[in-house]
Enzyme design. Sequence first.
Site, PDB file in Angstrom:
ATOM      1  N   LYS A  23       0.858  -1.194   0.000  1.00 53.12           N
ATOM      2  CA  LYS A  23       0.000   0.000   0.000  1.00 53.12           C
ATOM      3  C   LYS A  23       0.884   1.231   0.000  1.00 53.12           C
ATOM      4  CE  LYS A  23      -4.434   0.889   0.021  1.00 53.12           C
ATOM      5  NZ  LYS A  23      -5.507   0.083  -0.556  1.00 53.12           N
ATOM      6  N   GLY A  71     -23.301   5.032   1.689  1.00 53.07           N
ATOM      7  CA  GLY A  71     -22.290   5.539   0.738  1.00 53.07           C
ATOM      8  C   GLY A  71     -22.824   5.523  -0.680  1.00 53.07           C
ATOM      9  N   GLY A 120     -20.703   6.585  -3.341  1.00 55.40           N
ATOM     10  CA  GLY A 120     -19.506   6.852  -4.147  1.00 55.40           C
ATOM     11  C   GLY A 120     -19.318   5.748  -5.168  1.00 55.40           C
ATOM     12  N   ASN A 121     -18.069   5.505  -5.530  1.00 56.06           N
ATOM     13  CA  ASN A 121     -17.766   4.499  -6.538  1.00 56.06           C
ATOM     14  C   ASN A 121     -18.362   3.129  -6.179  1.00 56.06           C
ATOM     15  OD1 ASN A 121     -16.655   3.077  -8.583  1.00 56.06           O
ATOM     16  ND2 ASN A 121     -14.542   3.552  -8.102  1.00 56.06           N
ATOM     17  N   ALA A 122     -18.107   2.678  -4.959  1.00 57.31           N
ATOM     18  CA  ALA A 122     -18.578   1.358  -4.552  1.00 57.31           C
ATOM     19  C   ALA A 122     -20.109   1.345  -4.365  1.00 57.31           C
ATOM     20  CB  ALA A 122     -17.868   0.942  -3.270  1.00 57.31           C
ATOM     21  N   GLY A 123     -20.643   2.274  -3.571  1.00 57.49           N
ATOM     22  CA  GLY A 123     -22.064   2.265  -3.213  1.00 57.49           C
ATOM     23  C   GLY A 123     -22.994   2.543  -4.383  1.00 57.49           C
TER      24      GLY A 123
HETATM   25  P1  NAD Z   1     -15.878   7.291  -2.649  1.00 57.11           P
HETATM   26  O1  NAD Z   1     -15.053   8.394  -2.092  1.00 57.11           O
HETATM   27  O2  NAD Z   1     -16.154   7.238  -4.113  1.00 57.11           O
HETATM   28  O3  NAD Z   1     -17.308   7.243  -1.909  1.00 57.11           O
HETATM   29  C1  NAD Z   1     -17.466   7.299  -0.524  1.00 57.11           C
HETATM   30  C2  NAD Z   1     -18.933   7.609  -0.227  1.00 57.11           C
HETATM   31  O4  NAD Z   1     -19.122   7.555   1.187  1.00 57.11           O
HETATM   32  C3  NAD Z   1     -19.396   8.990  -0.657  1.00 57.11           C
HETATM   33  O5  NAD Z   1     -20.713   8.906  -1.146  1.00 57.11           O
HETATM   34  C4  NAD Z   1     -19.368   9.809   0.642  1.00 57.11           C
HETATM   35  O6  NAD Z   1     -20.281  10.884   0.645  1.00 57.11           O
HETATM   36  C5  NAD Z   1     -19.805   8.730   1.596  1.00 57.11           C
HETATM   37  N1  NAD Z   1     -19.455   9.024   2.999  1.00 57.11           N
HETATM   38  C6  NAD Z   1     -18.334   9.599   3.484  1.00 57.11           C
HETATM   39  N2  NAD Z   1     -18.426   9.706   4.821  1.00 57.11           N
HETATM   40  C7  NAD Z   1     -19.615   9.176   5.174  1.00 57.11           C
HETATM   41  C8  NAD Z   1     -20.294   8.988   6.392  1.00 57.11           C
HETATM   42  N3  NAD Z   1     -19.756   9.385   7.555  1.00 57.11           N
HETATM   43  N4  NAD Z   1     -21.498   8.404   6.374  1.00 57.11           N
HETATM   44  C9  NAD Z   1     -22.048   8.016   5.201  1.00 57.11           C
HETATM   45  N5  NAD Z   1     -21.485   8.169   4.040  1.00 57.11           N
HETATM   46  C10 NAD Z   1     -20.281   8.741   4.008  1.00 57.11           C
HETATM   47  O7  NAD Z   1     -15.150   5.946  -2.164  1.00 57.11           O
HETATM   48  P2  NAD Z   1     -15.333   4.485  -2.776  1.00 57.11           P
HETATM   49  O8  NAD Z   1     -14.274   4.255  -3.795  1.00 57.11           O
HETATM   50  O9  NAD Z   1     -16.754   4.244  -3.100  1.00 57.11           O
HETATM   51  O10 NAD Z   1     -14.904   3.627  -1.494  1.00 57.11           O
HETATM   52  C11 NAD Z   1     -15.842   3.373  -0.442  1.00 57.11           C
HETATM   53  C12 NAD Z   1     -15.274   2.257   0.433  1.00 57.11           C
HETATM   54  O11 NAD Z   1     -15.061   1.103  -0.375  1.00 57.11           O
HETATM   55  C13 NAD Z   1     -13.914   2.588   1.058  1.00 57.11           C
HETATM   56  O12 NAD Z   1     -13.842   1.947   2.323  1.00 57.11           O
HETATM   57  C14 NAD Z   1     -12.934   1.948   0.114  1.00 57.11           C
HETATM   58  O13 NAD Z   1     -11.698   1.653   0.729  1.00 57.11           O
HETATM   59  C15 NAD Z   1     -13.714   0.695  -0.263  1.00 57.11           C
HETATM   60  N6  NAD Z   1     -13.233   0.100  -1.509  1.00 57.11           N
HETATM   61  C16 NAD Z   1     -13.435   0.729  -2.692  1.00 57.11           C
HETATM   62  C17 NAD Z   1     -12.937   0.154  -3.852  1.00 57.11           C
HETATM   63  C18 NAD Z   1     -13.176   0.794  -5.186  1.00 57.11           C
HETATM   64  O14 NAD Z   1     -12.835   0.152  -6.193  1.00 57.11           O
HETATM   65  N7  NAD Z   1     -13.760   1.956  -5.258  1.00 57.11           N
HETATM   66  C19 NAD Z   1     -12.239  -1.069  -3.792  1.00 57.11           C
HETATM   67  C20 NAD Z   1     -12.062  -1.699  -2.564  1.00 57.11           C
HETATM   68  C21 NAD Z   1     -12.570  -1.083  -1.414  1.00 57.11           C
END
Ligand code: NAD
Length: 420
Positions: free
Chosen positions: A105, A217, A219-222
Amino acid sequence: MEELNPFKITQQQLKKAADIMNLDKEAYEILSEPMRTLTVSIPIKMRDGKTKVFKGFRVHYNTARGPAKGGIRFHPEETIDTVKALSAWMTWKSALANIPYGGGKGGVICNPKELNDTELENLCRGYIRAIGDFIGPKVDIPAPDVYTTPQEMAWMMDEYSNLVGHNEFGAITGKPLEVGGSEGRFDSTAMGGMYVLREAAKLKKINLKKARIAIQGFGNAGNFAFDLSKKLFGSNIVAISDSSGAVYSEKGLDYQKLKKAKEETGSIDGCKGVEKLTNEELLELDVDVLIPAAIENQITEKNADKINTKILLELANGPVTPGADDILFNKGIFDLPDFLVNSGGVIVSYFEWVQNIQSFYWTQEDVYKRLDSIITTSFKDVIKTQMEYKSNNKKISPRMAAYIIAIKRVADTMKVRGWY
Ligand code: NAD
């Protein structure tokens, strides 16, 4: 008070698994700390003509099974302990998926929102020059993470290629398609999570077409988890949140309306015709599937008892603390661990690297098919291990089963290589 230092959490989890599986003392000692950590200073000329020095890290947690693999975070609160913890989790994630990688990492302490495009590009290039000797397609392959995107990966790959004097697409994954990115990478994490959900629902005899789902969430994942669970299974997503709060509709939320609200107002809070909830209330809803897909430490020993779902699908990294683990397990919640559920991202990163090395590119259909096969096998390995322990009168959670599989794979490789 529950310990929330991420590296201490990884060490607690390792200790717990090591005790259950009677791990050799030498293997435990090796796996308790990263093999290598690098701290770098990166001087960058800023727009005002002054030089600012940024601090960065890269950690190789364990490379017994293959090159280190793991993302790069740009975050103002980045610490060496976070990077060490995430590199440990990457080691377990790659081993559980049974792909030929170790865990690594990286991170840079910075606020990318305060940087203009030139400063950001220079920081990406400066970071790669600083860690250049520490990475490479056979050594350590970085990828995007929090606040880094395919664009940053393209700059980083370009700088690494400059350092070695030829194009080296396989040095970095998560790149845009134009520079050797893979089809299917953009929604691979959520897609992998959906394959796990399909298998979990089959096992628990839950009809996903009738299931009520809540997601933390957007974001990308949600956001992809929302779209895909509707498209693939026809599920009813009753609640979703972002950092501004949660929205709820018993009839089910409309994806396009939420996206529009997010685009127009910057948050899903602006969506009309829905009820408003807090993030805490969302987590405690009575649903069939709860998907934490935002940030870490959301379900702790304080609220674990109030969680009311049949399946907990951990798409975020570290959403459940060790203190909450046993409470959820004793409540009978089927809690599927992060490093199984969100491994789709690293699995498709692995596919990208394989395609780069071979200069032979796959269709999106090929990518999804191979992802399904790998992640479904991981899920089945977890359930099989749980059953094996149960038949020996030891009840373990899916998380513990996943740890035991991953740690055993790494320890067996180290043993056969003569490391202990
Ligand atoms: P992102 O930044 O695109 O989205 C994060 C989302 O969470 C946003 O909608 C933000 O508004 C929301 N958020 C932030 N704080 C919050 C809170 N206190 N309560 C509720 N919502 C809140 O990030 P992502 O890429 O979607 O990643 C989300 C999680 O998934 C992280 O833990 C990341 O490590 C994990 N993850 C993502 C990937 C990927 O490919 N994107 C891969 C493995 C793990």
